[in-house]
Write an enzyme that holds these catalytic residues in place. Sequence first.
Site, short mmCIF file in Angstrom:
data_model
loop_
_atom_site.label_atom_id
_atom_site.label_comp_id
_atom_site.label_asym_id
_atom_site.label_seq_id
_atom_site.Cartn_x
_atom_site.Cartn_y
_atom_site.Cartn_z
N THR A 1 85.50 39.46 55.72
CA THR A 1 84.12 40.01 56.02
C THR A 1 83.56 40.53 54.87
OG1 THR A 1 82.98 41.58 57.41
CG2 THR A 1 85.39 41.97 56.89
N ASP A 2 81.99 40.32 54.92
CA ASP A 2 81.10 41.08 54.01
C ASP A 2 81.46 42.63 54.36
OD1 ASP A 2 79.84 41.44 56.59
OD2 ASP A 2 77.88 40.60 55.63
N GLU A 3 81.68 42.93 55.46
CA GLU A 3 82.11 44.44 55.62
C GLU A 3 83.03 45.19 54.40
OE1 GLU A 3 82.29 45.91 59.59
OE2 GLU A 3 81.02 44.51 60.43
N TYR B 1 87.84 49.17 61.08
CA TYR B 1 88.02 47.76 61.13
C TYR B 1 87.75 47.01 59.58
CZ TYR B 1 85.94 43.00 61.13
OH TYR B 1 85.82 41.76 60.63
N SER C 1 90.78 47.76 57.61
CA SER C 1 91.85 47.02 57.79
C SER C 1 91.48 45.52 57.00
CB SER C 1 92.35 46.78 59.27
OG SER C 1 91.10 46.23 59.90
N LYS C 2 90.54 44.94 57.25
CA LYS C 2 90.24 43.87 56.66
C LYS C 2 90.23 43.67 55.10
CE LYS C 2 89.16 40.38 58.31
NZ LYS C 2 90.04 39.23 58.90
N ASN D 1 78.23 36.07 62.03
CA ASN D 1 78.24 34.57 62.69
C ASN D 1 77.60 34.98 64.09
OD1 ASN D 1 81.06 32.65 61.86
ND2 ASN D 1 80.15 34.23 60.57
N TYR E 1 71.56 50.53 69.05
CA TYR E 1 72.04 51.74 68.42
C TYR E 1 71.01 52.50 67.58
CZ TYR E 1 76.74 49.83 69.84
OH TYR E 1 77.76 49.28 70.56
N ARG F 1 71.48 42.80 59.33
CA ARG F 1 72.71 41.98 59.33
C ARG F 1 71.98 40.66 58.68
NH1 ARG F 1 74.31 46.36 59.63
NH2 ARG F 1 76.12 47.00 60.81
N GLY G 1 79.32 56.24 61.57
CA GLY G 1 79.44 55.58 60.24
C GLY G 1 78.87 54.43 59.87
N HIS G 2 77.61 54.05 60.82
CA HIS G 2 76.95 52.96 60.92
C HIS G 2 76.62 52.31 59.69
CE1 HIS G 2 74.13 50.27 63.90
NE2 HIS G 2 74.85 49.59 63.19
O1 DAU Z 1 79.53 41.30 59.00
C1 DAU Z 1 80.62 40.60 59.43
C2 DAU Z 1 80.91 41.18 60.92
O2 DAU Z 1 80.01 41.13 61.79
C3 DAU Z 1 82.37 40.81 61.21
O3 DAU Z 1 83.16 41.33 60.05
C4 DAU Z 1 82.64 41.77 62.46
O4 DAU Z 1 83.92 41.24 62.86
C5 DAU Z 1 81.59 41.45 63.51
O5 DAU Z 1 82.03 42.06 64.62
C6 DAU Z 1 80.41 41.75 63.04
O6 DAU Z 1 80.07 43.28 62.95
P1 DAU Z 1 78.78 44.09 63.33
O7 DAU Z 1 79.22 45.37 63.64
O8 DAU Z 1 77.75 43.61 62.32
O9 DAU Z 1 78.46 43.17 64.68
P2 DAU Z 1 77.83 43.66 65.99
O10 DAU Z 1 77.64 42.73 66.78
O11 DAU Z 1 78.80 44.51 66.62
O12 DAU Z 1 76.79 44.60 65.72
C7 DAU Z 1 75.62 44.05 65.02
C8 DAU Z 1 74.47 45.14 64.79
O13 DAU Z 1 74.16 45.44 66.12
C9 DAU Z 1 74.96 46.51 64.38
O14 DAU Z 1 74.25 47.20 63.38
C10 DAU Z 1 75.28 47.53 65.47
C11 DAU Z 1 74.21 46.90 66.47
N1 DAU Z 1 74.46 46.82 68.03
C12 DAU Z 1 75.44 46.29 68.18
C13 DAU Z 1 75.99 46.33 69.55
C14 DAU Z 1 77.37 45.67 70.17
C15 DAU Z 1 73.62 47.59 68.71
O15 DAU Z 1 72.64 47.96 68.36
N2 DAU Z 1 73.90 47.52 70.03
C16 DAU Z 1 74.98 47.01 70.55
O16 DAU Z 1 75.32 47.27 71.72
#
Ligand code: DAU
Length: 317
Positions: free
Chosen positions: A106-108, A134, A137-138, A164, A191, A198, A259-260
């Site tokens: 992952t890019d994270e 997360y 760990s990656k 993705n 959030y 992203r 830690g966002h």
């Molecule tokens: O960058 C690759 C990564 O993308 C992968 O390695 C991870 O496994 C995958 O979960 C994903 O991580 P993110 O944390 O970027 O994805 P997520 O969909 O959880 O959140 C995307 C963005 O949206 C992040 O800035 C947090 C925000 N968010 C997320 C959720 C679930 C919200 O604002 N509200 C939400 O309810």
Amino acid sequence: MLDKYPDYRIVCLDKLTYAGNLSTLAPVMDHPKFRFVKADICDREAVNQLFEEEQPDIIVNFAAESHVDRSIENPGIFLETNIMGTAVLMDACRKYGITRYHQVSTDEVYGDLPLDRPDLFFTEETPIHTSSPYSSSKASADLLVLAYYRTYGLPVTISRCSNNYGPYHFPEKLIPLMIANALADKPLPVYGEGLNVRDWLYVEDHCRAIDLIIHKGRVGEVYNVGGHNEMRNIDIVKMICKELGKPESLITYVADRKGHDMRYAIDPTKIYNELGWLPETKFEDGIKKTIRWYLEHRDWWEKIINGEYQEYSPTSF
Ligand code: DAU
């Protein structure tokens, strides 16, 4: 892969945790060249037995606990599956011999970039600098993979991909969660201020990159995979509202993730120069296709939402 490589036999090993769902495999389940095995990559005995039975040439490790919010609540399982599971798989590769072990990363692992420096991108040389349990760990798994290459000569490659999106995306992630909530006229939990960026990539573009890397990528190398498609969370949520004809008043700002990470942005020069890979799906098309898929496959995700997922997330409403 089954269509493209009719000679290949594909074995899918999955523990079927909360995010795994056999109905996702329904389209290939009866294919004569496909086998599904329910097992845990941390279970050395089960993994070794499968290697003995199948004698695989290529291993692609997609298996991971993947959700950042869950890792903040419970880091332990992330360390087990993502680090120990990787070690178990690679030990089996050493024991039985393979032609390629590929780690889906992952890019994270690079941490984040500031919002006010749009000129900065993650390259493969960007230092590892993780933010969450997360991503730590990656990153740990990536280091192990490179160590198995250097120490044991295991033929490895790593891909580090951006966010993705597309069909079958578990509705804990931003895009499918917002689609599902909007369709149910539920609040859309953004959030913080929703300004985090992203770099979104359609899932099939990612799979095409992995296909290229496992067949043509150089052993011991890391390849960044990204879409040059940076979007702020809030803009995505508004786009989903517009596509579904739902009011923006559903948007609800909630407490920020701890830690966002602010911004992820991949520089895909290496994979373009070496393997000719570029993303093919424009976000405007990909998001429409994705929304259409969720509208046409309510069965798939409604079952999930009515089950365990609802019990988990404090912000899932
Ligand atoms: O960058 C690759 C990564 O993308 C992968 O390695 C991870 O496994 C995958 O979960 C994903 O991580 P993110 O944390 O970027 O994805 P997520 O969909 O959880 O959140 C995307 C963005 O949206 C992040 O800035 C947090 C925000 N968010 C997320 C959720 C679930 C919200 O604002 N509200 C939400 O309810």
